[in-house]
Design an enzyme around this catalytic site. Structure first.
Site, mmCIF file in Angstrom:
data_model
loop_
_atom_site.group_PDB
_atom_site.id
_atom_site.type_symbol
_atom_site.label_atom_id
_atom_site.label_comp_id
_atom_site.label_asym_id
_atom_site.label_seq_id
_atom_site.Cartn_x
_atom_site.Cartn_y
_atom_site.Cartn_z
ATOM 1 N N HIS A 106 4.511 7.085 9.514
ATOM 2 C CA HIS A 106 5.706 7.320 8.490
ATOM 3 C C HIS A 106 7.118 7.684 9.252
ATOM 4 C CE1 HIS A 106 2.995 7.558 4.547
ATOM 5 N NE2 HIS A 106 2.729 6.278 5.518
ATOM 6 N N GLU A 161 0.947 -1.312 0.110
ATOM 7 C CA GLU A 161 -0.063 0.042 0.054
ATOM 8 C C GLU A 161 0.780 1.173 0.056
ATOM 9 O OE1 GLU A 161 -2.287 3.377 1.833
ATOM 10 O OE2 GLU A 161 -0.460 2.451 2.566
ATOM 11 N N GLU A 162 1.899 1.257 0.651
ATOM 12 C CA GLU A 162 2.821 2.577 1.032
ATOM 13 C C GLU A 162 3.317 3.164 -0.217
ATOM 14 O OE1 GLU A 162 2.411 4.249 3.617
ATOM 15 O OE2 GLU A 162 2.159 3.024 5.182
ATOM 16 N N ASP A 208 -7.005 1.380 8.416
ATOM 17 C CA ASP A 208 -5.706 1.932 8.183
ATOM 18 C C ASP A 208 -5.508 3.240 8.429
ATOM 19 O OD1 ASP A 208 -2.841 2.265 7.042
ATOM 20 O OD2 ASP A 208 -3.647 2.838 5.074
#
Length: 459
Positions: free
Chosen positions: A425, A327-328, A355
């Site tokens: 992140h 996904e990232e 998420d």
């Protein structure tokens, strides 16, 4: 006739009450199973502390695939399998380094990290004058004459007045995702972007970025700077516009590699061809261990299946937990899952994604028809004892997005968002910042929503 009418009214009232009582009982069983003997926290402990950050294409990502499959195998599901998907392999390399130089030999080190997908700095690094901007549109106003040969510093903070922090993120993130591609058009040497973070700290926050159709030879390096570092650089530039900035990145893009979505399934008892998905993404960035983003969503999704098995609930429809890969920095897992579902002509009627971190659940976003949103809102009384009050239209999630069709319900767990971007992140997205009870409440909320849609169907 009058007696018959009264009798019918009583039947309707007691029928409704009985149905609601059964639902209340089922939700209570779900929450008890999550809070008394939940497995999500233990699973996350292993995923975070024994495996760690799980960047697509890494050894750790493969270890996470193996771990998740093994745990789902233990649940006694009807089927568990791996779905191959090719993913990008970007590596960070040795740690990044940067400093602000106000005069020859007078420097201040600042924390930075390469943005995902960035090219490396050439030679021994880049040192140049800095030009501060607050939007991509501002680049057009300045033009090539003022930008060429400089480092562009994007310094637009997330808006602190927005209560929904995801809205603040959406408003600011274009400078991270498109900044390098746009600054490169004006011959900038590199890009530094203020971290997507609402608090002031020394943790730079990475994230995906794209060069678009920029030729490889013309791509410029891009890094995030911590919020404290951004404030220091901005203040220094006001005092001394001739300030230099130095940074060195050692990242590179390698060939795509094979990875997997991990899928576990409980077959439906009466409508097995109607598929309901619950999921999160198994990959993470490499700076922390990805506990909130999105280890939490993965273990919560696995916990949904475990809870159903534990309480003996036999769903009418097929329930799948899908742990998506990549996904990232690519969304390859979500795209591949939807592609195969379409090829097999599978009938997906519902998908729920987690998420947004493992924080206290507040409700759900729904990307669905008005009739289905109203149906979810009709369950407000059932959710009220569990402090779930938000049941409105909104964004559901990236990985389930490719599945979308007109008659389908997409839903996203909506936890309290105030702390999420403190960790998103960044190096401090680690296990100790996840609260066990909050994580378990989220899993119970997800299980409850799936139970209700499975029981009453899609409108």
């Amino acid at each position: 006739m009058k007696k018959l009418a009264i009798l019918l009214i009583l039947v309707m009232i007691f029928g409704q009450n009985f149905g609601q009582t059964e639902d209340e009982k089922q939700l209570r069983l779900i929450y008890d199973a999550a809070l008394k003997e939940g497995k999500a926290y233990d699973w996350l402990n292993y995923l975070s502390n024994q495996i760690g950050g799980r960047l697509s294409g890494s050894v750790q990502a493969q270890q996470a695939v193996d771990f998740a499959k093994a745990k789902m195998d233990e649940l006694g599901l009807d089927r568990v399998w791996l779905q191959p998907v090719m993913v990008p392999k970007w590596v960070r390399g040795t740690p990044e380094f940067a400093y602000i130089e106000t005069a020859p030999g007078i420097t201040s080190n600042v924390p930075i990290c390469a943005l995902g997908g960035s090219v490396a700095t050439y030679g021994r690094g880049i040192k140049a004058n800095v030009i501060e901007v607050h939007s991509i549109e501002e680049l057009k106003t300045l033009g090539k004459e003022k930008i060429s040969g400089k480092i562009v510093f994007f310094n637009r903070p997330m808006n602190p007045t927005l209560i929904n922090t995801f809205e603040a993120y959406s408003e600011a993130v274009d400078q991270r995702s498109r900044g390098a591609a746009e600054a490169g058009k004006y011959e900038a040497l590199g890009v530094i972007v203020r971290s997507m973070n609402l608090r002031n700290d020394d943790f730079p926050h990475t994230g995906g970025m794209s060069y678009g159709d920029t030729p490889e030879a013309e791509r410029i390096p891009a890094a995030a700077i911590s919020t404290n570092g951004a404030d220091l650089l901005s203040t220094t530039l006001r005092l001394n516009p001739d300030t230099n900035f130095f940074f060195k990145l050692n990242c590179r893009q390698l060939q795509d590699v094979e990875s997997y979505n991990v899928i576990g399934e409980i077959k439906g008892s009466t409508h097995p061809d109607e598929i309901m998905v619950v999921g999160g993404h198994l990959d993470s960035w490499d700076l922390g261990d990805g506990s909130h983003d999105d280890g939490a969503g993965c273990v919560q999704s696995m916990e949904v299946l475990r809870i159903f098995k534990k309480i003996g609930y036999k769903p009418k429809r097929t329930i799948r937990a899908v742990l998506f890969m990549n996904e990232e920095n690519g969304l390859r897992g979500g795209t591949k899952y939807a592609e195969i579902a379409k090829k097999k002509n599978e009938n997906h009627v519902f998908a729920l994604e987690s998420d947004s971190g493992g924080f206290t659940p507040r409700g759900f976003n729904f990307d669905a028809s008005t009739a289905n949103i109203e149906q979810a809102q009709s369950w407000a009384k059932l959710f009220e004892p569990y402090n779930l009050h938000f049941l409105n239209k909104g964004y559901a999630g990236a990985d389930i997005g490719p599945l979308k069709h007109d008659s389908m319900v997409l839903a996203g767990l909506r936890p309290d968002s105030q702390r999420y971007f403190d960790y998103h992140h960044a190096e401090n997205d680690t296990f100790e910042h996840v609260n066990k009870r909050e994580l378990e409440l989220g899993a119970a909320a997800m299980t409850s929503l799936i139970y209700l849609f499975d029981t009453y169907g899609i409108r």
